[in-house]
Design a protein around this motif. Sequence first.
Motif, short mmCIF file in Angstrom:
data_model
loop_
_atom_site.label_atom_id
_atom_site.label_comp_id
_atom_site.label_asym_id
_atom_site.label_seq_id
_atom_site.Cartn_x
_atom_site.Cartn_y
_atom_site.Cartn_z
N SER A 380 0.81 -1.22 0.00
CA SER A 380 0.00 0.00 0.00
C SER A 380 0.84 1.27 0.00
O SER A 380 0.32 2.36 -0.27
N GLN A 381 2.12 1.12 0.30
CA GLN A 381 2.96 2.32 0.43
C GLN A 381 4.39 2.00 -0.03
O GLN A 381 4.83 0.85 0.03
N THR A 482 5.90 -1.15 1.65
CA THR A 482 5.49 -1.39 3.04
C THR A 482 3.97 -1.53 3.11
O THR A 482 3.27 -1.31 2.12
N LYS A 483 3.49 -1.87 4.34
CA LYS A 483 2.07 -2.09 4.56
C LYS A 483 1.51 -3.12 3.55
O LYS A 483 0.52 -2.90 2.85
N GLU A 516 4.88 -8.19 4.83
CA GLU A 516 4.68 -6.80 5.24
C GLU A 516 5.48 -5.80 4.42
O GLU A 516 5.00 -4.70 4.11
N ASP A 517 6.72 -6.13 4.05
CA ASP A 517 7.52 -5.16 3.29
C ASP A 517 8.61 -5.88 2.49
O ASP A 517 8.85 -7.07 2.68
#
Length: 527
Positions: A380-381, A482-483, A516-517
């Motif tokens: 998402s980022q 990330t996210k 997660e990342d």
Amino acid sequence: MRCCVCLFQRSLQCSPSKMAAGESNSRSSCLNLSNSGPLGNAPPSNVAHSSPASNGGAAGATGGMNRNAGNSNPLSGPENGGGADSSVRIAPSTQNPPRQSVGQSAAAAHGASASGAITGAASNMTATSSSSSSSSTSTATDASAAAVSSLPSSPASVLVYREPVYNWQATKSTVKERFLYSDEVQIGPETVMTTLYSAKKYAVPALEAHCVEFLKKNLRADNAFMLLTQARLFDEPQLASLCLENIDKNTADALAAEGFTDIDLDTLVAVLERDTLGVREVRLFGAAVRWAEAEAQRQQLQPTPENKRRVLGKALSLIRFPLMTIEEFAAGPAQSGILADREVVSLFLHFTVNPKPHVEFIDRPRCCLRGKECSITRFSQVESRWGYSGTSDRIRFSVNRRIFVVGFGLYGSIHGPTDYQVNIQIIHTDSNTVLGQNDTGFSCDGTASTFRVMFKDPVEILPSVNYIACATLKGPDSHYGTKGMRKVTHEAPATGIKTCFTFCYAAGNNNGTSVEDGQIPEVIFYT
């Protein structure tokens, strides 16, 4: 719809019968009667038809009958050597009366046998008695003889005998009305091909359509090659097209089927020419070698590498060796003895040097894909920075439906435009087998966008199976995601079909990439 019986008998219907000298030219050799018997033959009338004598005309058919039902006095005729019957006045100028033509008798017999032939080939098409024509003829003869014997003497009258109708089927518009076949067809896998052959030979399009429809409904990966061969033999392009589509979608299963090695060379070539096969090239090569071994045996040749190459002929040039990995090529084709030494050397150079030299084999990827290209993003980022020291970034994933992965989207440099060297792979988790890979590179522009890195050919991903996406980059520090999301769903706009990816941590050395990342933010695929 006409059967062979109708066509044969119709050709005989209007041929002139052998008529006695002096017989009236108005006599008809056949007659369609409105009332039909139980098997479709017209029953003879019990009333004799009479007409005034013309030019001393004589009774046309009485002498041809050798028995008289209901009358103890036989009719005069050459068969029994008897004199003139007192009940029928025969003119002195009468010649030998005409008999039933030999051609007509043969027509009835041929019709019965031809009807039995196609019915026997179909085996479960319902046929009535193949001897109905001959039995009805005999009945008509007896009844007509009885009618003649019952007529009063009349010097001014002659009998006109009208033969039973032989091509009664010509007036029937449907198959069911002809009594040769029924409209209910029951076809099984053991009889369908012989039935299709008979339907084409005897021009019965309705039966042919039933056979083709049966084959379409029973088309599977394990019989697709066999049916493709038959479709080409019987010139059924629609069935052949369906077989090829099935082979495209289930190439591995179709190649593994027992019937694959029985196909002819032209069918093998037609398949290998396709750009839409969904299997790795090394498996195509293995299947071609199996076919060559079987073909050599059929030609009574020893299965030597030279003979395998000989029987493969043009098919060998259709194997796209440049699409294999160097490991696949070295372990298989390079050691098979089927390729010439110069071909092996040129292919090894193609795998290892840049710029790549020209090779004699096709290097165009096969496109076994349907619909539009799709992609999912699992982060998402975007952040910076992510470093590389020769360790691979890895993430485990599975999907809910069959897809073909064609590449990954990767993050590029945070320092501006830069070139990266990269190796991408998809690994089958349980067997640790590399299903697809590519050693390549990409250029980035310094933004946080993703950059496409593609496989040489699509990698088939099966539902509910675990795979590892792997990327090994050589270059400066890059952006990273990330996210991250554990589940990502893609919904096709046109069809609404959903493809759900599930991501999991890949154990071992993975350069820090996780759910997660990390790297490998995007998967590019086709359905």
